[in-house]
Design an enzyme around this catalytic site. Structure first.
Site, PDB file in Angstrom:
ATOM      1  N   LYS A  80       0.864  -1.174   0.000  1.00 32.96           N
ATOM      2  CA  LYS A  80       0.000   0.000   0.000  1.00 32.96           C
ATOM      3  C   LYS A  80       0.898   1.220   0.000  1.00 32.96           C
ATOM      4  O   LYS A  80       2.067   1.146   0.415  1.00 32.96           O
ATOM      5  CB  LYS A  80      -0.843  -0.014   1.290  1.00 32.96           C
ATOM      6  CG  LYS A  80      -2.115   0.730   1.204  1.00 32.96           C
ATOM      7  CD  LYS A  80      -3.290  -0.123   0.747  1.00 32.96           C
ATOM      8  CE  LYS A  80      -4.551   0.689   0.649  1.00 32.96           C
ATOM      9  NZ  LYS A  80      -5.724  -0.060   0.251  1.00 32.96           N
ATOM     10  N   GLY A 180     -23.742   4.291   3.694  1.00 35.24           N
ATOM     11  CA  GLY A 180     -22.763   4.748   2.701  1.00 35.24           C
ATOM     12  C   GLY A 180     -23.166   4.436   1.273  1.00 35.24           C
ATOM     13  O   GLY A 180     -22.854   3.366   0.757  1.00 35.24           O
ATOM     14  N   VAL A 184     -19.485   1.944  -4.204  1.00 41.94           N
ATOM     15  CA  VAL A 184     -19.814   0.534  -3.936  1.00 41.94           C
ATOM     16  C   VAL A 184     -21.268   0.422  -3.483  1.00 41.94           C
ATOM     17  O   VAL A 184     -22.035  -0.410  -3.990  1.00 41.94           O
ATOM     18  CB  VAL A 184     -18.886  -0.053  -2.843  1.00 41.94           C
ATOM     19  CG1 VAL A 184     -19.299  -1.489  -2.522  1.00 41.94           C
ATOM     20  CG2 VAL A 184     -17.425  -0.001  -3.271  1.00 41.94           C
TER      21      VAL A 184
END
Ligand code: NAD
Length: 354
Positions: A80, A180, A184
């Site tokens: 990452k 949310g 997605v």
């Protein structure tokens, strides 16, 4: 704080730092483990309050990527990167090009993709300086954006959890509280509603809520979403949603969503287990995105991404079964399984060849 004394340092293979006064780039790349292949993971741009927080984040996130890719059956390690800065005010072409050079200097040990604060076009800019960027294919169904695959993986995970709990994966009449409605969340709402579920949604962004209602979801207050009387709680916003304050408020019998690091601490997983709530570990259920990014990189079709993403359901079924029989949390079982895979790469090679 030194790297070795950082709480999230865990036998990382490589941690590289870059400061470039010309462009203002301040970045860290962490490669956790490359036993299964080169490390692949997103590049996060975030205005960390100090360097220690950035270091801790990149170490923790890269470790998570090793577990995620191992359980998704990908020939990848975990890595990452973080850029310390505000993506809205401090991002520039020069800075992204410098980040590309930084990634390139590691010679392929780390391959970057998008993450919070970066997008496909940022990765394309970095890609002018390095070939080690992924998830940027224009010829893909969704223009390189992996979130539809993440959503599909979560969808398959919800079905798997329902099957484990109830013996049927029918969504008819199933009530789902989804937090949310971002990239997605919206793809997921669409699939859930079309297949018969009733979806309640909350968000802090009004425009995204409007898009969610257009897909058939019903808006609820963001403070009450977690304690709603539903069958499934689906966190698709931020991490740490299951914490000391919320763990005993949850009424759903299943928690299955896309957000990373949903459990504030591992003891919250144990508390869910004691309460009989089935938790789908985030790093297993949200692997659809990394699967798609990998398949884009190797030139596979979107159909192949979909087929591999569907396997998330079966992996979770195995984790749920083992967690029941070993009386352990689903998260600990998933970690154990991932370690069995990435600590024994020879076994995986034999399996792949046979
Ligand atoms: P996104 O930024 O598109 O959407 C996040 C949504 O959550 C936004 O609508 C935002 O307004 C909302 N939100 C933010 N804070 C909130 C809060 N406190 N309460 C309620 N809503 C809030 O992000 P995304 O790409 O949809 O990803 C969602 C989650 O899934 C993130 O945690 C991300 O790390 C994780 N994830 C995403 C992918 C992917 O492919 N995009 C892959 C793996 C994991």
């Amino acid at each position: 704080m030194s790297t070795f004394s950082c709480p999230s340092f865990n036998q990382h293979e490589l941690v590289a730092f870059k400061e470039d006064s010309k462009t203002g780039l301040k970045a860290i790349i962490a490669v956790h483990n490359t036993n299964l292949g080169p490390s692949l993971g997103g590049c996060r741009m975030y205005p960390y309050l100090n360097d220690d927080l950035a270091l801790n984040d990149v170490l923790r996130l890269s470790l998570g990527m090793t577990y995620k890719s191992a359980l998704a059956g990908l020939p990848l390690g975990g890595g990452k990167s973080v850029i310390i800065g505000n993506p809205n005010t401090e991002k520039s072409t020069e800075l992204l090009l410098a980040m590309g050079e930084f990634i390139d200097s590691l010679g392929g040990k780390y391959i970057s993709a998008e993450d919070s604060g970066t997008c496909v076009s940022d990765l394309k800019t970095m890609g002018r300086k390095t070939k080690y960027v992924a998830g940027v294919c224009d010829n893909q169904k969704y223009g390189g954006d992996p979130s539809p695959y993440t959503a599909y993986g979560v969808y398959c995970g919800i079905l798997s959890a329902l099957k484990h709990k109830r013996g049927t994966d029918s969504l008819k009449g199933v009530r789902i509280a989804l937090q949310g409605a971002g990239s997605v969340g919206r793809h997921l709402i669409d699939m859930l509603v079309k297949n018969g579920a009733t979806v309640f949604v909350s968000d802090v962004n009004k425009a995204n809520l409007e898009k969610a209602t257009a897909l058939g979801a019903q808006i609820v207050d963001n403070n009450s979403i977690i304690s709603l009387d539903v069958d499934v709680f689906t966190p698709c916003a931020m991490g740490g949603v299951i914490n000391d304050d919320t763990v005993d408020l949850i009424r759903a019998e299943i928690i299955a969503g896309a957000a990373n690091n949903q459990l504030a601490a591992s003891e919250h997983g144990e508390r869910l287990r004691q309460r009989g709530i089935l938790y789908a570990p985030d790093f297993v259920i949200n692997a659809g995105g990394i699967i798609d990014v990998h398949y884009q990189r190797v030139g596979a079709t979107t159909q192949e991404s979909e087929t591999k993403t569907k396997e998330i359901g079966a992996t979770l079924a195995e984790i749920f079964k083992r967690a029941d029989s070993e009386k352990m949390t689903t998260a600990s079982i998933a970690e154990k399984l991932a370690e069995e895979i990435f600590m024994n790469p020879e076994t995986q090679l034999i399996k792949a060849a046979s």
